[in-house]
Motif scaffolding. Structure first.
Motif, PDB file in Angstrom:
ATOM      1  N   PRO A   1      27.242  47.491  47.308  1.00  0.00           N
ATOM      2  CA  PRO A   1      27.442  46.627  48.484  1.00  0.00           C
ATOM      3  C   PRO A   1      27.321  45.154  48.132  1.00  0.00           C
ATOM      4  CG  PRO A   1      25.923  48.425  48.976  1.00  0.00           C
ATOM      5  CD  PRO A   1      26.102  48.412  47.488  1.00  0.00           C
ATOM      6  N   SER A   2      28.069  44.346  48.848  1.00  0.00           N
ATOM      7  CA  SER A   2      27.936  42.896  48.748  1.00  0.00           C
ATOM      8  C   SER A   2      26.783  42.448  49.647  1.00  0.00           C
ATOM      9  CB  SER A   2      29.237  42.232  49.210  1.00  0.00           C
ATOM     10  OG  SER A   2      29.452  42.492  50.594  1.00  0.00           O
ATOM     11  N   PRO A   3      26.329  41.200  49.522  1.00  0.00           N
ATOM     12  CA  PRO A   3      25.256  40.716  50.399  1.00  0.00           C
ATOM     13  C   PRO A   3      25.627  40.729  51.877  1.00  0.00           C
ATOM     14  CG  PRO A   3      25.475  39.283  48.496  1.00  0.00           C
ATOM     15  CD  PRO A   3      26.648  40.211  48.468  1.00  0.00           C
TER      16      PRO A   3
ATOM     17  N   PHE B   1      39.368  43.486  43.303  1.00  0.00           N
ATOM     18  CA  PHE B   1      39.892  43.190  44.635  1.00  0.00           C
ATOM     19  C   PHE B   1      38.913  42.422  45.522  1.00  0.00           C
ATOM     20  CE2 PHE B   1      41.700  47.343  43.264  1.00  0.00           C
ATOM     21  CZ  PHE B   1      42.981  46.884  43.013  1.00  0.00           C
ATOM     22  N   GLY B   2      37.717  42.210  45.042  1.00  0.00           N
ATOM     23  CA  GLY B   2      36.724  41.521  45.848  1.00  0.00           C
ATOM     24  C   GLY B   2      36.410  42.311  47.108  1.00  0.00           C
ATOM     25  N   LEU B   3      36.467  41.648  48.249  1.00  0.00           N
ATOM     26  CA  LEU B   3      36.204  42.287  49.542  1.00  0.00           C
ATOM     27  C   LEU B   3      37.500  42.656  50.259  1.00  0.00           C
ATOM     28  CD1 LEU B   3      33.341  39.910  50.714  1.00  0.00           C
ATOM     29  CD2 LEU B   3      33.092  42.231  49.809  1.00  0.00           C
ATOM     30  N   TRP B   4      38.627  42.543  49.554  1.00  0.00           N
ATOM     31  CA  TRP B   4      39.930  42.759  50.181  1.00  0.00           C
ATOM     32  C   TRP B   4      40.492  44.123  49.826  1.00  0.00           C
ATOM     33  CZ3 TRP B   4      39.897  39.338  53.739  1.00  0.00           C
ATOM     34  CH2 TRP B   4      39.229  38.131  53.519  1.00  0.00           C
ATOM     35  N   HIS B   5      39.755  45.127  50.191  1.00  0.00           N
ATOM     36  CA  HIS B   5      40.150  46.520  49.992  1.00  0.00           C
ATOM     37  C   HIS B   5      39.441  47.344  51.054  1.00  0.00           C
ATOM     38  CE1 HIS B   5      36.328  48.086  48.236  1.00  0.00           C
ATOM     39  NE2 HIS B   5      36.134  46.795  48.071  1.00  0.00           N
ATOM     40  N   ALA B   6      39.894  48.581  51.235  1.00  0.00           N
ATOM     41  CA  ALA B   6      39.265  49.438  52.249  1.00  0.00           C
ATOM     42  C   ALA B   6      39.581  50.890  51.944  1.00  0.00           C
ATOM     43  CB  ALA B   6      39.763  49.074  53.651  1.00  0.00           C
ATOM     44  N   TYR B   7      38.790  51.764  52.529  1.00  0.00           N
ATOM     45  CA  TYR B   7      39.027  53.211  52.455  1.00  0.00           C
ATOM     46  C   TYR B   7      39.488  53.659  53.830  1.00  0.00           C
ATOM     47  CZ  TYR B   7      36.761  52.869  47.975  1.00  0.00           C
ATOM     48  OH  TYR B   7      36.470  52.510  46.679  1.00  0.00           O
TER      49      TYR B   7
ATOM     50  N   GLY C   1      25.885  31.368  43.489  1.00  0.00           N
ATOM     51  CA  GLY C   1      26.126  30.553  44.675  1.00  0.00           C
ATOM     52  C   GLY C   1      25.854  31.247  45.987  1.00  0.00           C
ATOM     53  N   LYS C   2      26.018  32.597  45.998  1.00  0.00           N
ATOM     54  CA  LYS C   2      25.864  33.364  47.243  1.00  0.00           C
ATOM     55  C   LYS C   2      26.637  32.686  48.392  1.00  0.00           C
ATOM     56  CE  LYS C   2      23.127  36.054  44.977  1.00  0.00           C
ATOM     57  NZ  LYS C   2      23.792  37.061  44.156  1.00  0.00           N
ATOM     58  N   TYR C   3      27.883  32.343  48.080  1.00  0.00           N
ATOM     59  CA  TYR C   3      28.702  31.590  49.027  1.00  0.00           C
ATOM     60  C   TYR C   3      28.920  32.349  50.333  1.00  0.00           C
ATOM     61  CZ  TYR C   3      29.685  29.392  44.532  1.00  0.00           C
ATOM     62  OH  TYR C   3      29.548  28.791  43.312  1.00  0.00           O
ATOM     63  N   CYS C   4      29.025  33.664  50.245  1.00  0.00           N
ATOM     64  CA  CYS C   4      29.285  34.451  51.448  1.00  0.00           C
ATOM     65  C   CYS C   4      28.160  34.295  52.458  1.00  0.00           C
ATOM     66  CB  CYS C   4      29.503  35.926  51.087  1.00  0.00           C
ATOM     67  SG  CYS C   4      28.140  36.705  50.199  1.00  0.00           S
ATOM     68  N   VAL C   5      26.932  34.458  51.991  1.00  0.00           N
ATOM     69  CA  VAL C   5      25.771  34.364  52.883  1.00  0.00           C
ATOM     70  C   VAL C   5      25.624  32.956  53.450  1.00  0.00           C
ATOM     71  CG1 VAL C   5      23.256  34.502  52.987  1.00  0.00           C
ATOM     72  CG2 VAL C   5      24.547  36.256  51.753  1.00  0.00           C
ATOM     73  N   LYS C   6      25.773  31.958  52.570  1.00  0.00           N
ATOM     74  CA  LYS C   6      25.533  30.573  52.962  1.00  0.00           C
ATOM     75  C   LYS C   6      26.599  30.028  53.900  1.00  0.00           C
ATOM     76  CE  LYS C   6      23.061  29.426  48.688  1.00  0.00           C
ATOM     77  NZ  LYS C   6      23.103  28.628  47.428  1.00  0.00           N
TER      78      LYS C   6
ATOM     79  N   ARG D   1      33.319  36.313  54.520  1.00  0.00           N
ATOM     80  CA  ARG D   1      34.169  37.147  53.660  1.00  0.00           C
ATOM     81  C   ARG D   1      35.143  36.276  52.868  1.00  0.00           C
ATOM     82  NH1 ARG D   1      37.649  42.344  55.921  1.00  0.00           N
ATOM     83  NH2 ARG D   1      38.180  43.269  53.900  1.00  0.00           N
ATOM     84  N   ASN D   2      35.709  35.277  53.520  1.00  0.00           N
ATOM     85  CA  ASN D   2      36.658  34.394  52.853  1.00  0.00           C
ATOM     86  C   ASN D   2      36.001  33.495  51.815  1.00  0.00           C
ATOM     87  OD1 ASN D   2      39.672  34.283  54.041  1.00  0.00           O
ATOM     88  ND2 ASN D   2      38.272  34.956  55.657  1.00  0.00           N
ATOM     89  N   ALA D   3      34.704  33.292  51.913  1.00  0.00           N
ATOM     90  CA  ALA D   3      34.005  32.425  50.969  1.00  0.00           C
ATOM     91  C   ALA D   3      33.773  33.096  49.620  1.00  0.00           C
ATOM     92  CB  ALA D   3      32.667  31.988  51.561  1.00  0.00           C
ATOM     93  N   CYS D   4      33.909  34.407  49.564  1.00  0.00           N
ATOM     94  CA  CYS D   4      33.688  35.118  48.301  1.00  0.00           C
ATOM     95  C   CYS D   4      34.750  34.692  47.284  1.00  0.00           C
ATOM     96  CB  CYS D   4      33.748  36.631  48.527  1.00  0.00           C
ATOM     97  SG  CYS D   4      33.595  37.602  46.992  1.00  0.00           S
ATOM     98  N   PRO D   5      34.354  34.313  46.061  1.00  0.00           N
ATOM     99  CA  PRO D   5      35.314  33.836  45.067  1.00  0.00           C
ATOM    100  C   PRO D   5      36.018  34.945  44.287  1.00  0.00           C
ATOM    101  CG  PRO D   5      33.093  33.647  44.190  1.00  0.00           C
ATOM    102  CD  PRO D   5      32.954  34.137  45.615  1.00  0.00           C
ATOM    103  N   VAL D   6      35.688  36.200  44.555  1.00  0.00           N
ATOM    104  CA  VAL D   6      36.255  37.310  43.788  1.00  0.00           C
ATOM    105  C   VAL D   6      37.566  37.790  44.438  1.00  0.00           C
ATOM    106  CG1 VAL D   6      35.839  39.612  42.842  1.00  0.00           C
ATOM    107  CG2 VAL D   6      33.926  38.013  43.138  1.00  0.00           C
TER     108      VAL D   6
END
Length: 218
Positions: free
Chosen positions: A107-109, A118-124, A151-156, A192-197
């Motif tokens: 899991p991501s933070p 794919f970072g967070l841009w995938h789904a089941y 950086g924990k950009y998503c959380v911040k 979600r968009n802040a994630c660099p992956v």
């Protein structure tokens, strides 16, 4: 039964879906199934297929993306002698556990499983159960991107701090998205968009807006 996983993957790709992995099940783990093929999307390749299906409907469909996914996966399952399983079926199947077993995902933070590519841009979107083993793919050994992200950009980046406590504050997030000062959050998840992956797999704005609307019940 497909001759190999490539045959199954090709059948799914005709609708923009992907065969994410095939997981071997222990006897009795899920009814009589011995293998589960996890099906989903990587990026938004599914979108125009889904939109074409929506355009063909003569009446309003409740939960259209789930309905379309079930129809597509069911057609493939019938072709190859499997049984469809969806994330919202009861009892709830352990899709995340199977995905972690198959892909080494964690899991991501902000909650969703993160993929190193794919970072967070995938789904089941669903799965097909088979009573016999089909060719099982070896589990991937992924580096967990969040473990090396300082950086924990998503959380911040969340404007209401919905992830500050280490657990997603669903009520706080939902109230903001539905409220008068939602801003960009009305149409997309800023965290979600802040994630660099995997930025090249990011859903287009109109696809994100669809999912945000469903999340918020707007």
């Amino acid at each position: 039964m497909p001759k190999d996983v490539a045959e199954l993957a090709i059948a799914l790709s005709a609708s923009g879906l992907s065969l994410r992995s095939v997981v071997r099940l222990e006897a009795g783990e899920w009814q009589s199934a011995r293998a589960v093929a996890l099906i989903g999307n990587e990026g938004a390749a599914y979108w125009h297929h889904f939109q074409n299906w929506c355009d063909d409907q003569t009446e309003s469909v409740e939960n259209p993306l789930d309905s379309w996914s079930r129809q597509v996966i069911n057609e493939v399952a019938n072709r190859f002698g499997g049984v469809v399983l969806m994330p919202n079926d009861r009892p709830y199947p352990p899709f995340q556990r199977w995905a972690m077993k198959a892909h080494g995902l964690r899991p991501s933070p902000i909650g969703p499983l993160i993929d190193a590519r794919f970072g967070l841009w995938h789904a089941y979107r669903g799965a097909i159960l088979f009573d016999d083993d089909i060719l099982i793919q070896d589990a991937e050994d992924q580096i967990h991107p969040c473990g090396v992200c300082a950086g924990k950009y998503c959380v911040k980046s969340c404007p209401v701090g919905a992830f500050d406590g280490g657990v997603f504050d669903y009520a706080r997030c939902l109230a903001h998205v539905r409220g008068p000062n939602a801003g960009e959050c009305r149409h997309k998840c800023i965290a979600r968009n802040a994630c660099p992956v995997g930025p090249e797999w990011r859903y287009p704005d109109h696809v994100q807006a669809f999912h945000q609307k469903v999340f918020a019940g707007l």
